[in-house]
Design a protein around this motif. Structure first.
Motif, PDB file in Angstrom:
ATOM      1  N   LEU A  74       0.855  -1.176   0.000  1.00 35.94           N
ATOM      2  CA  LEU A  74       0.000   0.000   0.000  1.00 35.94           C
ATOM      3  C   LEU A  74       0.895   1.231   0.000  1.00 35.94           C
ATOM      4  CD1 LEU A  74      -2.649  -1.057   2.661  1.00 35.94           C
ATOM      5  CD2 LEU A  74      -2.845  -1.176   0.183  1.00 35.94           C
ATOM      6  N   VAL A  75       0.599   2.149  -0.913  1.00 38.19           N
ATOM      7  CA  VAL A  75       1.383   3.371  -1.056  1.00 38.19           C
ATOM      8  C   VAL A  75       0.430   4.549  -0.969  1.00 38.19           C
ATOM      9  CG1 VAL A  75       2.899   4.675  -2.591  1.00 38.19           C
ATOM     10  CG2 VAL A  75       3.042   2.189  -2.529  1.00 38.19           C
ATOM     11  N   ARG A  76       0.855   5.581  -0.280  1.00 34.20           N
ATOM     12  CA  ARG A  76       0.035   6.761  -0.133  1.00 34.20           C
ATOM     13  C   ARG A  76       0.512   7.894  -1.032  1.00 34.20           C
ATOM     14  NH1 ARG A  76       0.009   3.290   3.423  1.00 34.20           N
ATOM     15  NH2 ARG A  76      -1.610   3.057   4.970  1.00 34.20           N
ATOM     16  N   ALA A  77      -0.421   8.788  -1.340  1.00 31.20           N
ATOM     17  CA  ALA A  77      -0.141  10.057  -2.016  1.00 31.20           C
ATOM     18  C   ALA A  77      -1.194  11.032  -1.512  1.00 31.20           C
ATOM     19  CB  ALA A  77      -0.219   9.916  -3.528  1.00 31.20           C
ATOM     20  N   PHE A  78      -0.870  12.308  -1.518  1.00 31.31           N
ATOM     21  CA  PHE A  78      -1.832  13.292  -1.051  1.00 31.31           C
ATOM     22  C   PHE A  78      -3.031  13.338  -1.994  1.00 31.31           C
ATOM     23  CE2 PHE A  78       2.123  14.998   0.914  1.00 31.31           C
ATOM     24  CZ  PHE A  78       1.729  14.819   2.234  1.00 31.31           C
ATOM     25  N   LYS A  79      -4.239  13.445  -1.429  1.00 32.27           N
ATOM     26  CA  LYS A  79      -5.473  13.402  -2.209  1.00 32.27           C
ATOM     27  C   LYS A  79      -5.559  14.491  -3.271  1.00 32.27           C
ATOM     28  CE  LYS A  79      -8.673  11.244   1.019  1.00 32.27           C
ATOM     29  NZ  LYS A  79      -9.831  11.439   1.884  1.00 32.27           N
ATOM     30  N   ASP A  80      -5.046  15.650  -2.984  1.00 27.67           N
ATOM     31  CA  ASP A  80      -5.173  16.773  -3.913  1.00 27.67           C
ATOM     32  C   ASP A  80      -4.061  16.811  -4.961  1.00 27.67           C
ATOM     33  OD1 ASP A  80      -3.253  17.351  -2.005  1.00 27.67           O
ATOM     34  OD2 ASP A  80      -3.758  19.478  -1.883  1.00 27.67           O
ATOM     35  N   LYS A  81      -3.254  15.767  -5.026  1.00 28.22           N
ATOM     36  CA  LYS A  81      -2.126  15.689  -5.970  1.00 28.22           C
ATOM     37  C   LYS A  81      -2.285  14.448  -6.839  1.00 28.22           C
ATOM     38  CE  LYS A  81       0.201  18.955  -3.758  1.00 28.22           C
ATOM     39  NZ  LYS A  81       0.773  20.152  -4.261  1.00 28.22           N
ATOM     40  N   PRO A  82      -1.601  14.412  -7.994  1.00 31.19           N
ATOM     41  CA  PRO A  82      -1.661  13.204  -8.832  1.00 31.19           C
ATOM     42  C   PRO A  82      -0.970  12.028  -8.138  1.00 31.19           C
ATOM     43  CG  PRO A  82      -0.129  14.808  -9.759  1.00 31.19           C
ATOM     44  CD  PRO A  82      -0.795  15.465  -8.594  1.00 31.19           C
ATOM     45  N   GLY A  83      -1.527  10.837  -8.337  1.00 34.78           N
ATOM     46  CA  GLY A  83      -0.981   9.643  -7.700  1.00 34.78           C
ATOM     47  C   GLY A  83      -0.481   8.633  -8.720  1.00 34.78           C
ATOM     48  N   ILE A  84      -0.565   7.366  -8.365  1.00 35.05           N
ATOM     49  CA  ILE A  84      -0.063   6.290  -9.215  1.00 35.05           C
ATOM     50  C   ILE A  84      -1.058   6.035 -10.344  1.00 35.05           C
ATOM     51  CG2 ILE A  84       0.622   3.872  -9.286  1.00 35.05           C
ATOM     52  CD1 ILE A  84       1.375   4.160  -6.294  1.00 35.05           C
ATOM     53  N   PRO A  85      -0.614   6.097 -11.595  1.00 32.72           N
ATOM     54  CA  PRO A  85      -1.519   5.897 -12.734  1.00 32.72           C
ATOM     55  C   PRO A  85      -1.815   4.422 -12.988  1.00 32.72           C
ATOM     56  CG  PRO A  85       0.689   6.286 -13.525  1.00 32.72           C
ATOM     57  CD  PRO A  85       0.744   6.430 -12.016  1.00 32.72           C
ATOM     58  N   ASP A  86      -2.818   4.181 -13.815  1.00 30.09           N
ATOM     59  CA  ASP A  86      -3.122   2.818 -14.256  1.00 30.09           C
ATOM     60  C   ASP A  86      -1.927   2.263 -15.018  1.00 30.09           C
ATOM     61  OD1 ASP A  86      -5.706   2.687 -13.243  1.00 30.09           O
ATOM     62  OD2 ASP A  86      -6.602   3.505 -15.073  1.00 30.09           O
ATOM     63  N   GLY A  87      -1.841   0.943 -15.063  1.00 33.71           N
ATOM     64  CA  GLY A  87      -0.768   0.286 -15.800  1.00 33.71           C
ATOM     65  C   GLY A  87       0.459   0.084 -14.935  1.00 33.71           C
ATOM     66  N   GLU A  88       1.593  -0.079 -15.596  1.00 38.63           N
ATOM     67  CA  GLU A  88       2.870  -0.274 -14.908  1.00 38.63           C
ATOM     68  C   GLU A  88       3.625   1.040 -14.835  1.00 38.63           C
ATOM     69  OE1 GLU A  88       5.297  -3.299 -16.649  1.00 38.63           O
ATOM     70  OE2 GLU A  88       3.772  -4.836 -16.420  1.00 38.63           O
ATOM     71  N   SER A  89       4.373   1.203 -13.748  1.00 35.93           N
ATOM     72  CA  SER A  89       5.220   2.391 -13.607  1.00 35.93           C
ATOM     73  C   SER A  89       6.295   2.120 -12.574  1.00 35.93           C
ATOM     74  CB  SER A  89       4.385   3.606 -13.202  1.00 35.93           C
ATOM     75  OG  SER A  89       3.691   3.360 -11.997  1.00 35.93           O
ATOM     76  N   ASN A  90       7.310   2.964 -12.586  1.00 33.78           N
ATOM     77  CA  ASN A  90       8.303   2.962 -11.522  1.00 33.78           C
ATOM     78  C   ASN A  90       7.811   3.945 -10.473  1.00 33.78           C
ATOM     79  OD1 ASN A  90       9.833   1.337 -13.189  1.00 33.78           O
ATOM     80  ND2 ASN A  90      11.368   2.877 -13.634  1.00 33.78           N
ATOM     81  N   ILE A  91       7.792   3.518  -9.211  1.00 29.24           N
ATOM     82  CA  ILE A  91       7.415   4.439  -8.148  1.00 29.24           C
ATOM     83  C   ILE A  91       8.608   4.646  -7.223  1.00 29.24           C
ATOM     84  CG2 ILE A  91       4.940   3.998  -8.270  1.00 29.24           C
ATOM     85  CD1 ILE A  91       5.219   2.206  -5.794  1.00 29.24           C
ATOM     86  N   TYR A  92       8.746   5.872  -6.760  1.00 35.25           N
ATOM     87  CA  TYR A  92       9.856   6.299  -5.914  1.00 35.25           C
ATOM     88  C   TYR A  92       9.264   6.557  -4.537  1.00 35.25           C
ATOM     89  CZ  TYR A  92      11.970   6.719 -10.456  1.00 35.25           C
ATOM     90  OH  TYR A  92      12.451   6.430 -11.711  1.00 35.25           O
ATOM     91  N   LEU A  93       9.745   5.816  -3.549  1.00 36.03           N
ATOM     92  CA  LEU A  93       9.107   5.816  -2.235  1.00 36.03           C
ATOM     93  C   LEU A  93       9.980   6.393  -1.138  1.00 36.03           C
ATOM     94  CD1 LEU A  93       7.689   2.187  -2.379  1.00 36.03           C
ATOM     95  CD2 LEU A  93       6.463   4.308  -2.863  1.00 36.03           C
ATOM     96  N   GLN A  94       9.315   7.037  -0.191  1.00 35.23           N
ATOM     97  CA  GLN A  94       9.947   7.458   1.042  1.00 35.23           C
ATOM     98  C   GLN A  94       8.965   7.106   2.147  1.00 35.23           C
ATOM     99  OE1 GLN A  94       9.278  12.006   0.076  1.00 35.23           O
ATOM    100  NE2 GLN A  94      10.067  11.818   2.128  1.00 35.23           N
ATOM    101  N   ARG A  95       9.317   7.427   3.370  1.00 32.94           N
ATOM    102  CA  ARG A  95       8.451   7.105   4.508  1.00 32.94           C
ATOM    103  C   ARG A  95       7.682   8.345   4.967  1.00 32.94           C
ATOM    104  NH1 ARG A  95       7.974   1.616   5.853  1.00 32.94           N
ATOM    105  NH2 ARG A  95       9.979   0.625   5.593  1.00 32.94           N
ATOM    106  N   TYR A  96       6.513   8.076   5.543  1.00 31.18           N
ATOM    107  CA  TYR A  96       5.696   9.107   6.176  1.00 31.18           C
ATOM    108  C   TYR A  96       5.518   8.687   7.624  1.00 31.18           C
ATOM    109  CZ  TYR A  96       1.823  12.189   7.265  1.00 31.18           C
ATOM    110  OH  TYR A  96       1.020  13.147   7.839  1.00 31.18           O
TER     111      TYR A  96
END
Length: 132
Positions: A74-96
């Motif tokens: 499970l990965v989070r992103a702020f609701k008012d910002k763009p998040g993870i798109p459909d399909g495959e992608s590279n995601i860059y993660l940090q901690r909250y």
């Protein structure tokens, strides 16, 4: 002769696919982990939560400075910002840090969130062809 040509074509295709998985060094600088994923689904989260939650399937681990073993996550992103798109992608993660309610530099404690909290700093190499 046909075997050699087939082998050469196969090698070229493999190199082309490998190029799709290149890590964006600029985005990876601030990331604890970089993971090639496929979006399973997105959830709007709790009503007063600032996050949208994305369930992703791990395809390949491209960088991992934490001690966590990656599987589906499970990965989070702020609701008012763009998040993870459909399909495959590279995601860059940090901690909250949920206690301090802020982005954290800790590599092993906290919730996973896209770097900077959104796709502009936390997603690259999107392949929409693999979406459902």
């Amino acid at each position: 002769m046909k075997t050699i040509i087939t082998l050469i074509i196969f090698v070229i295709i493999q190199f082309a696919k490998a190029g799709d998985l290149q890590v964006d060094d600029k985005l990876a600088q601030n990331a604890v982990a970089v993971v090639r994923v496929s979006l399973m689904f997105a959830d709007s989260g709790l009503p007063h939560s600032p996050f949208r939650i994305y369930s992703v399937h791990t395809i390949r681990i491209l960088k991992n400075d934490s001690h966590e073993v990656f599987r589906d996550l499970l990965v989070r992103a702020f609701k008012d910002k763009p998040g993870i798109p459909d399909g495959e992608s590279n995601i860059y993660l940090q901690r909250y840090d949920p206690v301090k309610k802020e982005l954290s530099d800790d590599k092993d404690y906290g919730l996973w969130i896209l770097v900077g909290g959104d796709a502009t700093k936390g997603v690259s190499n999107v392949n929409m062809e693999t979406s459902k």
